[in-house]
Scaffold this motif. Structure first.
Motif, PDB file in Angstrom:
ATOM      1  N   ASN A  37       0.842  -1.194   0.000  1.00 61.11           N
ATOM      2  CA  ASN A  37       0.000   0.000   0.000  1.00 61.11           C
ATOM      3  C   ASN A  37       0.883   1.252   0.000  1.00 61.11           C
ATOM      4  OD1 ASN A  37       0.349   1.054   2.927  1.00 61.11           O
ATOM      5  ND2 ASN A  37      -0.184  -1.112   3.221  1.00 61.11           N
ATOM      6  N   GLY A  38       0.261   2.378  -0.313  1.00 58.24           N
ATOM      7  CA  GLY A  38       1.008   3.625  -0.452  1.00 58.24           C
ATOM      8  C   GLY A  38       1.656   4.114   0.829  1.00 58.24           C
ATOM      9  N   LYS A  39       0.946   4.024   1.946  1.00 61.57           N
ATOM     10  CA  LYS A  39       1.490   4.533   3.208  1.00 61.57           C
ATOM     11  C   LYS A  39       2.753   3.780   3.614  1.00 61.57           C
ATOM     12  CE  LYS A  39      -2.920   6.175   5.126  1.00 61.57           C
ATOM     13  NZ  LYS A  39      -2.609   7.588   5.155  1.00 61.57           N
ATOM     14  N   ASP A  40       2.713   2.449   3.513  1.00 64.31           N
ATOM     15  CA  ASP A  40       3.898   1.657   3.847  1.00 64.31           C
ATOM     16  C   ASP A  40       5.042   1.963   2.879  1.00 64.31           C
ATOM     17  OD1 ASP A  40       2.554   0.520   5.934  1.00 64.31           O
ATOM     18  OD2 ASP A  40       2.211  -1.421   4.960  1.00 64.31           O
ATOM     19  N   ALA A  41       4.696   2.163   1.614  1.00 59.45           N
ATOM     20  CA  ALA A  41       5.715   2.453   0.602  1.00 59.45           C
ATOM     21  C   ALA A  41       6.479   3.722   0.945  1.00 59.45           C
ATOM     22  CB  ALA A  41       5.063   2.593  -0.774  1.00 59.45           C
ATOM     23  N   ILE A  42       5.773   4.738   1.385  1.00 60.93           N
ATOM     24  CA  ILE A  42       6.408   6.007   1.739  1.00 60.93           C
ATOM     25  C   ILE A  42       7.371   5.816   2.911  1.00 60.93           C
ATOM     26  CG2 ILE A  42       5.996   8.338   2.628  1.00 60.93           C
ATOM     27  CD1 ILE A  42       3.277   8.206   1.095  1.00 60.93           C
ATOM     28  N   GLU A  43       6.931   5.094   3.937  1.00 63.44           N
ATOM     29  CA  GLU A  43       7.780   4.866   5.118  1.00 63.44           C
ATOM     30  C   GLU A  43       9.023   4.043   4.771  1.00 63.44           C
ATOM     31  OE1 GLU A  43       7.411   6.378   8.045  1.00 63.44           O
ATOM     32  OE2 GLU A  43       5.816   7.417   6.946  1.00 63.44           O
ATOM     33  N   ILE A  44       8.831   3.011   3.955  1.00 63.55           N
ATOM     34  CA  ILE A  44       9.971   2.176   3.560  1.00 63.55           C
ATOM     35  C   ILE A  44      10.943   2.979   2.704  1.00 63.55           C
ATOM     36  CG2 ILE A  44      10.660   0.170   2.168  1.00 63.55           C
ATOM     37  CD1 ILE A  44       8.011  -1.155   3.065  1.00 63.55           C
ATOM     38  N   ALA A  45      10.405   3.786   1.807  1.00 66.91           N
ATOM     39  CA  ALA A  45      11.263   4.603   0.940  1.00 66.91           C
ATOM     40  C   ALA A  45      12.083   5.593   1.766  1.00 66.91           C
ATOM     41  CB  ALA A  45      10.412   5.338  -0.095  1.00 66.91           C
ATOM     42  N   LYS A  46      11.467   6.195   2.775  1.00 63.74           N
ATOM     43  CA  LYS A  46      12.175   7.157   3.638  1.00 63.74           C
ATOM     44  C   LYS A  46      13.295   6.475   4.415  1.00 63.74           C
ATOM     45  CE  LYS A  46       9.344   9.672   6.132  1.00 63.74           C
ATOM     46  NZ  LYS A  46       8.098  10.026   6.851  1.00 63.74           N
ATOM     47  N   LYS A  47      13.051   5.240   4.837  1.00 64.18           N
ATOM     48  CA  LYS A  47      14.029   4.517   5.656  1.00 64.18           C
ATOM     49  C   LYS A  47      15.140   3.897   4.813  1.00 64.18           C
ATOM     50  CE  LYS A  47      14.408   0.626   8.898  1.00 64.18           C
ATOM     51  NZ  LYS A  47      13.677  -0.462   9.588  1.00 64.18           N
ATOM     52  N   GLU A  48      14.782   3.288   3.678  1.00 62.45           N
ATOM     53  CA  GLU A  48      15.729   2.492   2.897  1.00 62.45           C
ATOM     54  C   GLU A  48      16.374   3.250   1.740  1.00 62.45           C
ATOM     55  OE1 GLU A  48      16.741  -0.431   3.680  1.00 62.45           O
ATOM     56  OE2 GLU A  48      15.308  -0.984   5.241  1.00 62.45           O
ATOM     57  N   MET A  49      15.756   4.348   1.293  1.00 63.35           N
ATOM     58  CA  MET A  49      16.273   5.172   0.196  1.00 63.35           C
ATOM     59  C   MET A  49      16.606   4.326  -1.045  1.00 63.35           C
ATOM     60  SD  MET A  49      16.063   8.084   1.624  1.00 63.35           S
ATOM     61  CE  MET A  49      16.986   9.251   0.623  1.00 63.35           C
ATOM     62  N   PRO A  50      15.601   3.687  -1.653  1.00 68.08           N
ATOM     63  CA  PRO A  50      15.859   2.868  -2.845  1.00 68.08           C
ATOM     64  C   PRO A  50      16.243   3.738  -4.043  1.00 68.08           C
ATOM     65  CG  PRO A  50      13.506   3.139  -2.519  1.00 68.08           C
ATOM     66  CD  PRO A  50      14.167   3.741  -1.315  1.00 68.08           C
ATOM     67  N   GLN A  51      16.890   3.103  -5.012  1.00 62.14           N
ATOM     68  CA  GLN A  51      17.231   3.834  -6.239  1.00 62.14           C
ATOM     69  C   GLN A  51      16.041   3.890  -7.207  1.00 62.14           C
ATOM     70  OE1 GLN A  51      19.575   1.550  -4.911  1.00 62.14           O
ATOM     71  NE2 GLN A  51      20.695   3.296  -4.103  1.00 62.14           N
ATOM     72  N   LEU A  52      15.145   2.897  -7.106  1.00 60.03           N
ATOM     73  CA  LEU A  52      14.001   2.804  -8.015  1.00 60.03           C
ATOM     74  C   LEU A  52      12.779   2.302  -7.266  1.00 60.03           C
ATOM     75  CD1 LEU A  52      12.627   2.624 -10.855  1.00 60.03           C
ATOM     76  CD2 LEU A  52      13.669   0.363 -11.089  1.00 60.03           C
ATOM     77  N   ILE A  53      11.630   2.899  -7.570  1.00 60.05           N
ATOM     78  CA  ILE A  53      10.350   2.447  -7.014  1.00 60.05           C
ATOM     79  C   ILE A  53       9.431   2.078  -8.169  1.00 60.05           C
ATOM     80  CG2 ILE A  53       8.325   3.069  -5.630  1.00 60.05           C
ATOM     81  CD1 ILE A  53      10.083   5.123  -4.171  1.00 60.05           C
ATOM     82  N   VAL A  54       8.929   0.843  -8.144  1.00 60.56           N
ATOM     83  CA  VAL A  54       7.935   0.398  -9.123  1.00 60.56           C
ATOM     84  C   VAL A  54       6.596   0.434  -8.410  1.00 60.56           C
ATOM     85  CG1 VAL A  54       7.186  -1.458 -10.647  1.00 60.56           C
ATOM     86  CG2 VAL A  54       9.637  -1.058 -10.282  1.00 60.56           C
ATOM     87  N   LEU A  55       5.703   1.292  -8.878  1.00 59.84           N
ATOM     88  CA  LEU A  55       4.525   1.682  -8.106  1.00 59.84           C
ATOM     89  C   LEU A  55       3.235   1.414  -8.866  1.00 59.84           C
ATOM     90  CD1 LEU A  55       3.535   3.237  -5.544  1.00 59.84           C
ATOM     91  CD2 LEU A  55       3.970   5.353  -6.809  1.00 59.84           C
ATOM     92  N   ASP A  56       2.378   0.577  -8.306  1.00 58.31           N
ATOM     93  CA  ASP A  56       1.069   0.308  -8.909  1.00 58.31           C
ATOM     94  C   ASP A  56       0.198   1.561  -8.820  1.00 58.31           C
ATOM     95  OD1 ASP A  56      -1.002  -1.177 -10.075  1.00 58.31           O
ATOM     96  OD2 ASP A  56      -1.833  -1.677  -8.118  1.00 58.31           O
ATOM     97  N   VAL A  57      -0.586   1.810  -9.860  1.00 55.49           N
ATOM     98  CA  VAL A  57      -1.460   2.987  -9.851  1.00 55.49           C
ATOM     99  C   VAL A  57      -2.726   2.729  -9.050  1.00 55.49           C
ATOM    100  CG1 VAL A  57      -2.888   4.511 -11.274  1.00 55.49           C
ATOM    101  CG2 VAL A  57      -0.596   3.910 -12.024  1.00 55.49           C
ATOM    102  N   MET A  58      -3.409   1.620  -9.332  1.00 61.96           N
ATOM    103  CA  MET A  58      -4.712   1.354  -8.716  1.00 61.96           C
ATOM    104  C   MET A  58      -4.553   0.589  -7.412  1.00 61.96           C
ATOM    105  SD  MET A  58      -6.711   2.866 -10.748  1.00 61.96           S
ATOM    106  CE  MET A  58      -8.312   2.271 -10.222  1.00 61.96           C
ATOM    107  N   MET A  59      -4.505   1.332  -6.299  1.00 57.15           N
ATOM    108  CA  MET A  59      -4.434   0.722  -4.973  1.00 57.15           C
ATOM    109  C   MET A  59      -5.498   1.349  -4.080  1.00 57.15           C
ATOM    110  SD  MET A  59      -0.343   0.383  -4.160  1.00 57.15           S
ATOM    111  CE  MET A  59      -0.030   2.159  -4.277  1.00 57.15           C
ATOM    112  N   PRO A  60      -6.042   0.577  -3.130  1.00 54.58           N
ATOM    113  CA  PRO A  60      -7.054   1.135  -2.218  1.00 54.58           C
ATOM    114  C   PRO A  60      -6.446   2.162  -1.262  1.00 54.58           C
ATOM    115  CG  PRO A  60      -6.422  -1.074  -1.544  1.00 54.58           C
ATOM    116  CD  PRO A  60      -5.766  -0.846  -2.868  1.00 54.58           C
ATOM    117  N   ASP A  61      -7.292   2.986  -0.692  1.00 53.41           N
ATOM    118  CA  ASP A  61      -6.905   4.006   0.295  1.00 53.41           C
ATOM    119  C   ASP A  61      -6.060   5.121  -0.336  1.00 53.41           C
ATOM    120  OD1 ASP A  61      -8.257   2.606   2.288  1.00 53.41           O
ATOM    121  OD2 ASP A  61      -6.499   1.383   2.709  1.00 53.41           O
ATOM    122  N   MET A  62      -4.821   4.831  -0.664  1.00 56.78           N
ATOM    123  CA  MET A  62      -3.950   5.820  -1.305  1.00 56.78           C
ATOM    124  C   MET A  62      -3.457   5.246  -2.631  1.00 56.78           C
ATOM    125  SD  MET A  62      -0.318   7.463   0.017  1.00 56.78           S
ATOM    126  CE  MET A  62      -1.029   8.469   1.320  1.00 56.78           C
TER     127      MET A  62
END
Length: 227
Positions: A37-62
């Motif tokens: 989900n989007g909220k977890d993705a943001i937190e993980i990205a802030k912590k791990e600082m990945p070089q690339l994010i592959v992100l689904d468009v159609m997700m519930p909530d965010m």
């Protein structure tokens, strides 16, 4: 940057897709992070600082659009590569994605080889960006930013100031789609731009001088540089 040093964050609410894509990326030596989900993705990205994010468009909530927008607002994540993964190919969805800072669109279902090829093409931008800032080469085209000079096949090409700024912007991230609004802001700034076709005219001149195949039009969005 070797593949083993590259972190890729996969974000999709369908576990099967995350598992499938993650399996194929791990075989290539990438370190894989996942979120559903989007909220977890943001937190993980802030912590791990990945070089690339592959992100689904159609997700519930965010959804992916909002998630991308929030990621781009985080310190240190403004330049992370973001590729949208979507089953939708409508122009308005792609336009919305590029407007919030997406670097690419990958339409599913997608074959593993094609997916890996797209990922590697995206990651090549990191290698390009880490090269010498003052002197950049793409095939037979070389840019000397300090001298404001462009050479093709060893022959210098004369570019007026705005054409040079536009060319430098587009090839700063090969393959990235730059929206018309972003181009106007970066190249013309607060200057008064006469006519809606100003960018188109400058692109046409660059195509004439440097080559038709380098500059791609993304309908309804903007332009990108490819080599």
């Amino acid at each position: 940057m070797s593949d083993t040093n590259v972190k890729i964050l996969l974000v999709d609410d369908e576990p099967d897709i995350v598992e499938f894509l993650g399996y194929n990326l791990k075989k290539e030596g990438y370190e894989i992070l996942t979120a559903n989900n989007g909220k977890d993705a943001i937190e993980i990205a802030k912590k791990e600082m990945p070089q690339l994010i592959v992100l689904d468009v159609m997700m519930p909530d965010m959804d992916g659009i909002e998630t991308c927008r929030e990621i781009r607002e985080q310190k240190g994540l403004q330049d992370v590569l973001i590729a949208f993964l979507t089953a939708r190919s409508e122009d308005y969805t792609q336009i919305a994605g590029f407007e919030v800072g997406a670097d690419d669109y990958i339409t599913k279902p997608i074959k593993p080889r094609v997916f890996i090829s797209r990922i590697k093409a995206l990651l090549r931008r990191l290698q390009t960006a880490s090269g010498p800032e003052s002197n950049v080469e793409f095939g037979d085209v070389r840019i000397d930013k300090e001298k404001h000079s462009v050479f093709k096949g060893g022959i210098e090409i004369s570019l007026p100031k705005k054409e040079f700024k536009l060319f430098s912007l587009l090839c700063s991230k090969p393959g990235k789609v730059f929206t018309r609004e972003f181009i106007l802001d970066q190249v013309w700034g607060d200057e008064v731009v006469v006519g809606d076709r100003t960018i188109d005219v400058h692109i046409r001149k660059l195509r004439e001088k440097i080559g038709e195949g380098y500059f791609k039009t993304v309908k309804g969005v903007g332009y990108k540089f490819e080599f």
